[in-house]
Design a protein around this motif. Structure first.
Motif, PDB file in Angstrom:
ATOM      1  N   VAL A  63       0.819  -1.222   0.000  1.00  0.00           N
ATOM      2  CA  VAL A  63       0.000   0.000   0.000  1.00  0.00           C
ATOM      3  C   VAL A  63       0.851   1.270   0.000  1.00  0.00           C
ATOM      4  O   VAL A  63       0.310   2.373  -0.085  1.00  0.00           O
ATOM      5  CB  VAL A  63      -0.938   0.022   1.228  1.00  0.00           C
ATOM      6  N   GLU A  64       2.163   1.120   0.078  1.00  0.00           N
ATOM      7  CA  GLU A  64       3.035   2.290   0.200  1.00  0.00           C
ATOM      8  C   GLU A  64       2.923   3.275  -0.960  1.00  0.00           C
ATOM      9  O   GLU A  64       3.043   4.483  -0.747  1.00  0.00           O
ATOM     10  CB  GLU A  64       4.487   1.838   0.382  1.00  0.00           C
ATOM     11  N   PRO A  65       2.664   2.828  -2.207  1.00  0.00           N
ATOM     12  CA  PRO A  65       2.566   3.809  -3.320  1.00  0.00           C
ATOM     13  C   PRO A  65       1.252   4.583  -3.352  1.00  0.00           C
ATOM     14  O   PRO A  65       1.034   5.360  -4.274  1.00  0.00           O
ATOM     15  CB  PRO A  65       2.688   2.926  -4.575  1.00  0.00           C
ATOM     16  N   PHE A  66       0.383   4.401  -2.339  1.00  0.00           N
ATOM     17  CA  PHE A  66      -0.963   4.972  -2.417  1.00  0.00           C
ATOM     18  C   PHE A  66      -1.225   5.975  -1.300  1.00  0.00           C
ATOM     19  O   PHE A  66      -0.695   5.878  -0.194  1.00  0.00           O
ATOM     20  CB  PHE A  66      -2.015   3.865  -2.332  1.00  0.00           C
ATOM     21  N   LEU A  67      -2.100   6.930  -1.617  1.00  0.00           N
ATOM     22  CA  LEU A  67      -2.697   7.820  -0.627  1.00  0.00           C
ATOM     23  C   LEU A  67      -4.158   7.430  -0.470  1.00  0.00           C
ATOM     24  O   LEU A  67      -4.846   7.134  -1.457  1.00  0.00           O
ATOM     25  CB  LEU A  67      -2.594   9.285  -1.068  1.00  0.00           C
ATOM     26  N   PHE A  68      -4.640   7.411   0.762  1.00  0.00           N
ATOM     27  CA  PHE A  68      -6.017   7.031   1.059  1.00  0.00           C
ATOM     28  C   PHE A  68      -6.737   8.236   1.663  1.00  0.00           C
ATOM     29  O   PHE A  68      -6.221   8.883   2.583  1.00  0.00           O
ATOM     30  CB  PHE A  68      -6.046   5.858   2.039  1.00  0.00           C
ATOM     31  N   TYR A  69      -7.903   8.520   1.133  1.00  0.00           N
ATOM     32  CA  TYR A  69      -8.697   9.657   1.600  1.00  0.00           C
ATOM     33  C   TYR A  69      -9.949   9.115   2.274  1.00  0.00           C
ATOM     34  O   TYR A  69     -10.844   8.569   1.622  1.00  0.00           O
ATOM     35  CB  TYR A  69      -9.040  10.582   0.442  1.00  0.00           C
ATOM     36  N   ILE A  70     -10.012   9.254   3.602  1.00  0.00           N
ATOM     37  CA  ILE A  70     -11.073   8.656   4.406  1.00  0.00           C
ATOM     38  C   ILE A  70     -12.096   9.729   4.751  1.00  0.00           C
ATOM     39  O   ILE A  70     -11.771  10.735   5.387  1.00  0.00           O
ATOM     40  CB  ILE A  70     -10.523   8.047   5.708  1.00  0.00           C
ATOM     41  N   MET A  71     -13.348   9.517   4.340  1.00  0.00           N
ATOM     42  CA  MET A  71     -14.424  10.432   4.696  1.00  0.00           C
ATOM     43  C   MET A  71     -15.108   9.938   5.967  1.00  0.00           C
ATOM     44  O   MET A  71     -15.363   8.745   6.121  1.00  0.00           O
ATOM     45  CB  MET A  71     -15.437  10.540   3.546  1.00  0.00           C
ATOM     46  N   THR A  72     -15.377  10.860   6.893  1.00  0.00           N
ATOM     47  CA  THR A  72     -15.953  10.482   8.187  1.00  0.00           C
ATOM     48  C   THR A  72     -17.127  11.379   8.566  1.00  0.00           C
ATOM     49  O   THR A  72     -17.246  12.510   8.076  1.00  0.00           O
ATOM     50  CB  THR A  72     -14.895  10.574   9.304  1.00  0.00           C
ATOM     51  N   GLU A  73     -17.969  10.851   9.438  1.00  0.00           N
ATOM     52  CA  GLU A  73     -18.990  11.629  10.139  1.00  0.00           C
ATOM     53  C   GLU A  73     -18.524  11.781  11.583  1.00  0.00           C
ATOM     54  O   GLU A  73     -18.197  10.790  12.239  1.00  0.00           O
ATOM     55  CB  GLU A  73     -20.352  10.914  10.115  1.00  0.00           C
ATOM     56  N   CYS A  74     -18.497  13.002  12.089  1.00  0.00           N
ATOM     57  CA  CYS A  74     -17.923  13.257  13.409  1.00  0.00           C
ATOM     58  C   CYS A  74     -19.007  13.594  14.437  1.00  0.00           C
ATOM     59  O   CYS A  74     -19.992  14.274  14.130  1.00  0.00           O
ATOM     60  CB  CYS A  74     -16.924  14.410  13.329  1.00  0.00           C
ATOM     61  N   ASP A  75     -18.808  13.065  15.645  1.00  0.00           N
ATOM     62  CA  ASP A  75     -19.652  13.415  16.789  1.00  0.00           C
ATOM     63  C   ASP A  75     -18.756  13.466  18.022  1.00  0.00           C
ATOM     64  O   ASP A  75     -17.530  13.454  17.907  1.00  0.00           O
ATOM     65  CB  ASP A  75     -20.819  12.433  16.954  1.00  0.00           C
ATOM     66  N   ASN A  76     -19.359  13.509  19.216  1.00  0.00           N
ATOM     67  CA  ASN A  76     -18.547  13.630  20.426  1.00  0.00           C
ATOM     68  C   ASN A  76     -17.779  12.364  20.764  1.00  0.00           C
ATOM     69  O   ASN A  76     -16.935  12.359  21.665  1.00  0.00           O
ATOM     70  CB  ASN A  76     -19.422  14.052  21.619  1.00  0.00           C
ATOM     71  N   ARG A  77     -18.034  11.265  20.056  1.00  0.00           N
ATOM     72  CA  ARG A  77     -17.305  10.012  20.281  1.00  0.00           C
ATOM     73  C   ARG A  77     -16.110   9.872  19.356  1.00  0.00           C
ATOM     74  O   ARG A  77     -15.228   9.056  19.588  1.00  0.00           O
ATOM     75  CB  ARG A  77     -18.252   8.818  20.087  1.00  0.00           C
ATOM     76  N   GLY A  78     -16.086  10.630  18.270  1.00  0.00           N
ATOM     77  CA  GLY A  78     -14.982  10.535  17.330  1.00  0.00           C
ATOM     78  C   GLY A  78     -15.449  10.682  15.896  1.00  0.00           C
ATOM     79  O   GLY A  78     -16.589  11.091  15.629  1.00  0.00           O
ATOM     80  N   CYS A  79     -14.563  10.353  14.958  1.00  0.00           N
ATOM     81  CA  CYS A  79     -14.857  10.454  13.525  1.00  0.00           C
ATOM     82  C   CYS A  79     -15.064   9.053  12.967  1.00  0.00           C
ATOM     83  O   CYS A  79     -14.132   8.240  12.954  1.00  0.00           O
ATOM     84  CB  CYS A  79     -13.714  11.162  12.793  1.00  0.00           C
ATOM     85  N   HIS A  80     -16.274   8.771  12.510  1.00  0.00           N
ATOM     86  CA  HIS A  80     -16.668   7.425  12.096  1.00  0.00           C
ATOM     87  C   HIS A  80     -16.598   7.326  10.569  1.00  0.00           C
ATOM     88  O   HIS A  80     -17.201   8.139   9.852  1.00  0.00           O
ATOM     89  CB  HIS A  80     -18.085   7.123  12.575  1.00  0.00           C
ATOM     90  N   MET A  81     -15.876   6.310  10.083  1.00  0.00           N
ATOM     91  CA  MET A  81     -15.645   6.192   8.640  1.00  0.00           C
ATOM     92  C   MET A  81     -16.939   5.962   7.880  1.00  0.00           C
ATOM     93  O   MET A  81     -17.733   5.087   8.214  1.00  0.00           O
ATOM     94  CB  MET A  81     -14.673   5.048   8.339  1.00  0.00           C
ATOM     95  N   VAL A  82     -17.130   6.751   6.831  1.00  0.00           N
ATOM     96  CA  VAL A  82     -18.269   6.655   5.934  1.00  0.00           C
ATOM     97  C   VAL A  82     -17.871   5.927   4.653  1.00  0.00           C
ATOM     98  O   VAL A  82     -18.615   5.103   4.121  1.00  0.00           O
ATOM     99  CB  VAL A  82     -18.784   8.074   5.592  1.00  0.00           C
ATOM    100  N   GLY A  83     -16.677   6.216   4.173  1.00  0.00           N
ATOM    101  CA  GLY A  83     -16.170   5.628   2.937  1.00  0.00           C
ATOM    102  C   GLY A  83     -14.787   6.168   2.667  1.00  0.00           C
ATOM    103  O   GLY A  83     -14.220   6.915   3.472  1.00  0.00           O
ATOM    104  N   TYR A  84     -14.245   5.801   1.523  1.00  0.00           N
ATOM    105  CA  TYR A  84     -12.903   6.273   1.184  1.00  0.00           C
ATOM    106  C   TYR A  84     -12.662   6.138  -0.309  1.00  0.00           C
ATOM    107  O   TYR A  84     -13.380   5.453  -1.016  1.00  0.00           O
ATOM    108  CB  TYR A  84     -11.846   5.473   1.948  1.00  0.00           C
TER     109      TYR A  84
END
Length: 306
Positions: free
Chosen positions: A247-268
């Protein structure tokens, strides 16, 4: 006075009910039960010693493949292995076309790399072996190995095979930390892990925020384990994703929904740092609980921007 039924009245399963056989199988929709032609891909015994059959509905997406018992079959429609005529014509035609026009593509190369990963120590393959390796890849991935995952507050039915380590792949249900994506076999192990896990968002730089939505850029070289776990998770919901352990040649862009517990992954989505073909996207996924909410369109827009 009750009379015992004669032994002959108890139906025996025909010997032709074997891998490769074709039979009508019950298919439930929201409103009714239908019967569709299916092919048996694998057989196993459940904990009660009863035979279960892994079936693929002909002309249907592989995400609908699942395990059933023989009572879901219309046995009068059974056609033994090698004799059924109801083959997926589209798949057959596509396979013939691929064989005629086979080329070494980025997608095929990664399939070869994935098969080579299973075969530790394998030497680089020649062009003449590409077709055989692709067929082997299809054989390895045809049966879904994990049925359900627990990710955060969601319990999600999986769609496809993903090459998790064998000791985890035998679990019907896999528990995954929603922040670091570490995977576990037991709920109590996950609960203990939650007490120690310090992550509350993907391990990268936050590059976008609007309301409760944030996007994080994660470097596959700096966060190798996280990105490999992300690829394993994604493969459960992407049929044609070619898992790339490097995976080293790649950049990953993680989309999240955030609340008071943290940022929860929606997709990427992911992209190569230096793509010779100038591809914007290498892979894109919206997790099932967040689909049909516009996140996929937003991810594609980001992919075109970066």
């Amino acid at each position: 006075m009750a009379l015992a039924l004669p032994a002959a009245s108890v139906p025996e399963l025909p010997k032709q009910l074997d891998i490769g056989a074709s039979v009508l199988c019950e298919y439930k929709t929201d409103s009714k039960v239908e019967w569709h032609r299916s092919e048996i891909l694998d057989i196993r015994l459940n904990t009660a010693g009863q035979a279960e059959y892994y079936i693929h509905y002909v002309d249907f997406n592989r995400r609908l493949d699942h395990w059933v018992t023989a009572d879901k079959f219309e046995l009068s429609s059974l056609e033994p292995p090698g004799q059924h005529k109801h083959k997926d014509k589209k798949s057959h035609d596509k396979l013939h076309e691929d064989q005629e026009n086979r080329k070494i593509t980025r997608n095929l190369k990664r399939k070869i790399d994935e098969v080579s990963h299973f075969q530790k120590g394998a030497e680089p393959v020649e062009d003449s072996k590409q077709a055989a390796l692709e067929k082997e890849h299809e054989e390895i991935t045809k049966v879904k190995n994990i049925n359900v995952i627990e990710l955060g507050r969601f319990e999600i039915d999986t769609w496809y095979f993903s090459p998790y380590p064998e000791e985890f792949a035998k679990c019907d249900k896999l528990y995954i930390c929603e922040f670091c994506l570490k995977y576990m076999k037991k709920k109590k192990t996950l609960n203990r892990h939650k007490l120690k896990c310090e992550l509350r968002h993907p391990p990268g730089n936050e590059i976008y925020r609007h309301g409760t939505v944030s996007v994080f850029e994660v470097d596959g070289k700096k966060n190798k384990i996280y990105c490999q776990n992300l690829c394993l998770l994604a493969k459960l919901f992407l049929d044609h994703k070619t898992l790339y352990y490097d995976v080293e040649p790649f950049l990953f862009y993680i989309m999240t929904e955030c609340d008071n517990r943290g940022c929860h992954m929606v997709g990427y989505f992911s992209k190569e740092k230096a793509s010779q073909e100038d591809y914007n996207l290498a892979c894109i996924l919206t997790l099932p609980p967040y689909q049909r909410k516009g996140y996929g369109t937003l991810l594609i827009s980001f992919g075109e921007f970066f």
